[in-house]
Design an enzyme around this catalytic site. Structure first.
Site, short mmCIF file in Angstrom:
data_model
loop_
_atom_site.label_atom_id
_atom_site.label_comp_id
_atom_site.label_asym_id
_atom_site.label_seq_id
_atom_site.Cartn_x
_atom_site.Cartn_y
_atom_site.Cartn_z
N GLY A 578 7.02 -24.44 -14.45
CA GLY A 578 8.43 -24.39 -14.78
C GLY A 578 8.83 -25.58 -15.64
CB VAL A 582 -0.80 -29.23 -18.38
CG1 VAL A 582 -1.75 -30.42 -18.37
CG2 VAL A 582 0.32 -29.41 -17.38
CG ASP A 691 6.46 -30.01 -4.96
OD1 ASP A 691 6.37 -29.16 -4.05
OD2 ASP A 691 6.58 -29.71 -6.17
#
Ligand SMILES: *[C@@H]1O[C@H](CO)[C@@H](O)[C@H](O)[C@H]1NC(C)=O
Ligand SMILES: *[C@@H]1O[C@H](CO)[C@@H](O)[C@H](O)[C@H]1NC(C)=O
Ligand SMILES: *[C@@H]1O[C@H](CO)[C@@H](O)[C@H](O)[C@H]1NC(C)=O
Ligand SMILES: *[C@@H]1O[C@H](CO)[C@@H](O)[C@H](O)[C@H]1NC(C)=O
Ligand SMILES: *[C@@H]1O[C@H](CO)[C@@H](O)[C@H](O)[C@H]1NC(C)=O
Ligand SMILES: *[C@@H]1O[C@H](CO)[C@@H](O)[C@H](O)[C@H]1NC(C)=O
Ligand SMILES: *[C@@H]1O[C@H](CO)[C@@H](O)[C@H](O)[C@H]1NC(C)=O
Ligand SMILES: *[C@@H]1O[C@H](CO)[C@@H](O)[C@H](O)[C@H]1NC(C)=O
Ligand SMILES: *[C@@H]1O[C@H](CO)[C@@H](O)[C@H](O)[C@H]1NC(C)=O
Ligand SMILES: *[C@@H]1O[C@H](CO)[C@@H](O)[C@H](O)[C@H]1NC(C)=O
Ligand SMILES: *[C@@H]1O[C@H](CO)[C@@H](O)[C@H](O)[C@H]1NC(C)=O
Length: 867
Positions: A578, A582, A691
């Protein structure tokens, strides 16, 4: 039928039967024996059993004492049946038991009923019996005979509530309530509760109970026209695996066998419902003296299908056969002798149970204890029945609770206004740590207003008006009311009348508390994402006003042009999310990964800043290191060291053909744990990752694991402030349920997420798949005793069972719904390290069967290894 026919066999008992001998053994410390309906506060010893009974006065606040009519005082009737307590008032009346051995133990709980026409209506009622919020049984009577209902139950709370619920078919009543602590190894192969269907001692007409059975199981008797009874005067011992259920010698010393050689023995019964499953414990011992040329050998069949054998019963030694029946209405067990046998089958005793999965939802013990103590301190006479919060429909009047699927209900508000409270404010209230609203107005409370009232993190309203509290009030409390985080109502302080702080403006000060119900549904996810997005937009706007203060050393700052050449004009994509994309890149000989934030990214500038700043200050072998960053207007990128093996998720659930070995998995867990440990305990201030999940654990070419993605991380001071209230963020499936409900962020939230990662490593399953949530799935697999299915089948048993269980246990403590019960990352690292060490000594033996069980509450259980 789920009841004992106590009276039937009583009729069969010879009237001159000697009373059961009461043995020297007299340890009733694990017992609660209540004879309902005897005079309040009295007690007596039953001279038939030696059991000490007390009145029910201390266990509930309602009910009317009654006596059965003399006609129904049958000869040899247990004395507890002569009185009873009936409940003409209210639909739900509850006994509260608090065995001193507390939770985490297995108890046999027995409720006994004899109507005895006490109300002269000649019609026994029908009503429901509940254990806490779970329906235990519906009580039905067989004519005017007494009935017993039993359940074997592993408690997860210190409080046991037995409730009688009026269902419109007559006034509920109860004659006796008995609780017996069992040994932890008894009936321990299952975490389900067991409802007794029957328990029969064959070959005798004498009932066995306490005295002979130290757990006071009641062994019924039965007669047979076709079989013959045999008995021994010797002692029958339990050996090895059969010690578990501790069947008394008295029970095993009698048996039934067949009078002739060829007949097979049949034990048939009919289930209450065709859907009922049965756990059958068949107890067999040789008690006859066999001659040298004699041999007894037989097979066991369930519903005509071979189950076990051939077996030759052991001389004076009990063997337990555990049989799980499939569901059918008519069930039979048959014992058939083999061709080589010269003697017919023999059997001594049987127990039949219907397993039942109870929800066991109860108010968190801390809160329950606080409210019970408050109640008894003030001698509150309210119609408060059973558990304070559950079932929700019968929560105590004046109490509101928080409910969700993952943790026990907590008390969030308490209204004791106009309750005639006098004296000081009960200390016990200090433990109601989740309280939001406390109304103690209009009582006669005196003394100082205690300081603890200022320590409640969530308290929004405190009404103390109409009492006689001493002044001054604690300054902490006054402070809180001044800064409007608390609406305090008491004479002299009047923050509600100022008009400056309406309810809404108070709310705004409350850290944007977002409470999200714990459901991993799309809806919840949507809400979460929307909330996040909105908040990020707000933050982003704000962030732009903040001067850019992340500029670190010049050599870590790259231009967009440089990024372009490093990535070969963004040639190779190695990841997408989101936040953006990369790319693979190289700086000289070193490979790197470049995360380029897309402009529409949900990862705002604040997150970008947070991550860069954090990675610049943190250096650890298990945290991905920062090579540099780019910050040119809207073009923002972060350059990391390259992790050749991608993220953990790809290997666990990406359909990768190479199955990660057990050792590799433990090593990865250990690596990641060290990274987190460093963030929590090695950094000042501590950093919460927020996270932690498989896709944020990256693996280099040597499969060394490193934590990545620090966009959501938060640093906070550990001194003084041990949590920060913040907006919910993280990934569904990994989110700490306590954090959901409280928005209090602590390191323990990371521990929870890490526990989920461990579970994924163990099972090879993702945190959420379809409707299945890994935490509940593992817990219920453990609860069903079906532990085999937990460990990743792709390992094909190639792991050391002892370390495997240690890791499972560790993971389960990490995902405890109560954060304070979770270990710290220090503990986790220590545990995983010792697992790795143990694993060294393991060289790939394949145990074919798991024989160790664990429990949600991690009480230790030895499987009885039946059969
Ligand atoms: C039973 O009653 C006696 C007095 O009648 C009392 O001393 C004793 O503590 C009671 N025992 C129990 C267990 O309540
Ligand atoms: C105990 O036994 C005696 C006779 O042995 C009897 O008179 C008495 O009523 C019994 N007490 C109880 C409580 O059953
Ligand atoms: C075995 O005994 C049972 C009951 O006594 C009887 O019904 C049956 O006929 C006997 N069988 C033989 C083969 O004698
Ligand atoms: C035992 O159960 C099986 C399967 O339900 C049934 O076929 C058989 O007839 C039963 N045996 C007797 C003797 O009732
Ligand atoms: C069986 O055990 C009993 C009691 O322990 C003993 O007296 C008897 O001799 C044993 N019989 C055989 C055949 O071993
Ligand atoms: C019966 O005994 C014989 C001789 O001891 C043995 O060979 C045979 O396998 C046995 N049969 C069964 C069914 O156990
Ligand atoms: C507490 O209960 C009383 C009635 O008994 C009611 O007037 C009052 O509003 C309640 N307090 C709160 C905070 O709801
Ligand atoms: C409890 O909840 C009910 C219904 O939501 C509400 O009316 C009541 O005011 C609450 N009581 C307290 C003390 O907050
Ligand atoms: C408080 O105490 C006074 C006298 O001390 C008494 O008149 C009043 O009824 C009490 N109020 C309550 C609510 O108990
Ligand atoms: C709060 O709960 C703890 C744990 O049960 C207990 O030890 C403590 O005494 C309680 N505090 C108060 C003030 O009741
Ligand atoms: C106590 O104050 C709160 C907040 O103003 C109010 O809702 C509640 O009704 C008050 N309690 C009583 C008994 O008036």
């Amino acid at each position: 039928m789920t009841m004992f026919r106590s009276f039937y066999f009583m009729l069969l008992v010879n009237a001159t039967l000697p009373l059961a001998t009461i043995h020297a053994q007299d340890d009733q410390s694990g017992f609660i024996s209540i004879d309902c309906g005897i005079a309040q506060g009295t007690n007596y010893t039953d001279n038939k059993t030696g059991l000490n009974y007390v009145s029910d006065a201390g266990f509930l606040e309602s009910g009317v004492s009654q006596k059965i009519l003399p006609t129904y005082n049958f000869p040899n009737l247990d004395i507890v049946y002569t009185t009873l307590t009936s409940f003409p008032q209210g639909t739900r009346n509850c006994y509260t038991l608090r065995p001193k051995q507390g939770k985490g133990n297995r108890y046999l709980i027995r409720a006994r009923f004899h109507y005895g026409n006490y109300d002269s209506k000649g019609q026994p009622p029908q009503f429901d019996l509940y254990l806490g919020s779970d329906l235990w049984s519906t009580i039905r009577f067989n004519a005017m005979l007494p009935v017993n209902y039993e359940i074997i139950h592993l408690t997860s709370s210190d409080y046991i509530y037995v409730c009688l619920v009026n269902i419109g078919l007559g006034t509920p009543f109860i004659s006796a309530l008995e609780l017996r602590l069992l040994d932890s190894s008894m009936y321990a192969n299952q975490l389900q509760s067991l409802i007794t269907f029957n328990r029969v001692n064959y070959g005798t007409s004498e009932r066995v109970r306490y005295g002979d059975d130290k757990y006071d199981r009641i062994w019924q008797t039965t007669t047979s026209n076709t079989l013959i009874a045999v008995h021994t005067s010797g002692t029958v011992s339990n050996l090895g695996s059969s010690t578990a259920n501790e069947v008394p010698s008295k029970v095993m010393s009698t048996a039934l066998t067949s009078p002739n050689l060829t007949s097979n023995i049949l034990i048939p019964w009919t289930a209450t419902n065709a859907a009922d499953e049965f756990f059958i414990y068949l107890y067999i011992a040789e008690i006859e003296t066999l001659k040298r040329n004699q041999k007894r050998e037989f097979n066991i069949y369930l519903n005509g299908k071979y189950w076990d054998g051939p077996i030759s019963p052991l001389n004076h030694t009990t063997t337990t056969y555990f049989i799980r029946s499939s569901n059918s209405l008519n069930i039979n067990i048959s014992l058939r002798q083999t061709k080589n046998s010269t003697l017919p089958p023999i059997f001594n005793a049987i127990e039949l149970y219907n397993p039942k999965q109870l929800l066991r939802q109860q108010t968190e013990d801390l809160d329950a204890e606080a409210i019970w103590r408050t109640r008894s301190m003030y001698g509150l006479k309210r119609n408060w029945q059973g558990d304070p919060c559950v079932p929700q429909s019968s929560a105590w009047v004046g109490i509101n609770c928080s409910y969700n699927d993952l943790e026990n209900p907590r008390i969030t508000s308490l209204n004791l206004s106009f309750s005639g409270l006098s004296g000081e404010l009960a200390d016990a209230l200090a433990n109601l740590t989740m309280i939001q609203s406390l109304d103690l107005s209009f009582n006669n409370l005196t003394g100082n207003v205690p300081k603890f009232l200022a320590s409640f993190s969530f308290l929004e309203m405190l009404n103390l008006t109409g009492n006689n509290f001493a002044r001054p009030l604690p300054s902490e409390l006054v402070e809180k009311s001044k800064d409007r985080s608390l609406l305090l109502i008491i004479e002299g302080i009047n923050n509600q009348d100022k008009g400056s702080c309406t309810k809404d403006s108070c709310r705004k000060n409350k850290n944007n508390k977002v409470v999200i119900l714990v459901t991993a549904t799309i809806a919840a996810t949507f809400v979460l994402l929307t909330t996040l997005a909105i908040l990020l937009i707000i933050k982003r706007r704000r962030a732009q006003d903040v001067p850019d203060d992340i500029i670190g050393s010049r050599d870590q700052r790259f231009t967009f042009g440089e990024i372009q050449s490093i990535t070969g004009s963004f040639k190779t994509i190695i990841g997408k999310g989101g936040f953006g994309t990369v790319f693979h890149g190289s700086i000289g000989d070193n490979q790197v990964a470049v995360k380029l934030l897309s402009e529409s990214s949900a990862q705002g500038y604040r997150e970008f800043q947070a991550e860069v700043r954090l990675l610049m200050s943190v250096h650890h072998k298990n945290i991905t290191s920062l090579v540099g960053y780019c910050d040119e207007g809207s073009r923002k990128g972060i350059i990391y060291e390259y992790m050749a093996n991608g993220n953990l998720g790809m290997h666990l659930f990406g359909g990768s053909p190479n199955v990660m070995s057990w050792k590799q998995r433990v090593q990865i867990g250990y690596d990641a744990a060290q990274g987190l440990e460093y963030m929590h305990h090695g950094c000042k201030p501590a950093i919460v990752h927020r996270d932690v999940k498989c896709s944020n654990i990256l693996l280099n070419e040597k499969f060394q694991a490193k934590l990545a993605d620090f966009g959501l991380s938060r640093a906070f001071n550990t001194e003084g402030d041990t949590h920060v209230s913040t907006v919910i963020a993280g990934t569904p499936g990994y989110l700490d349920p306590e954090y959901y409900t409280t928005t209090r962020l602590t390191e323990k939230s990371d521990v929870y997420s890490f526990g989920v990662v461990l579970l994924e490593l163990i099972t090879g399953r993702p945190a959420l798949s379809g409707d299945i949530y890994i935490v509940t799935w593992v817990k219920s697999a453990v609860a069903e005793g079906n532990v085999e299915k937990i460990i990743d089948p792709r390992l094909q048993g190639d792991f050391d069972i002892n370390t495997a269980w240690k890791v499972v246990e560790l993971a389960i403590t990490c995902v405890d719904s109560i954060s304070s019960k979770r270990p710290t990352m220090n503990d986790v690292v220590t545990d995983l390290k010792s697992c790795l060490k143990e694993d060294e000594g393991f060289h790939g033996a394949k145990p074919n069967k798991l024989d160790r069980h664990t429990d949600l509450s991690l009480e230790s259980m030895q499987g009885p290894n039946l059969r």
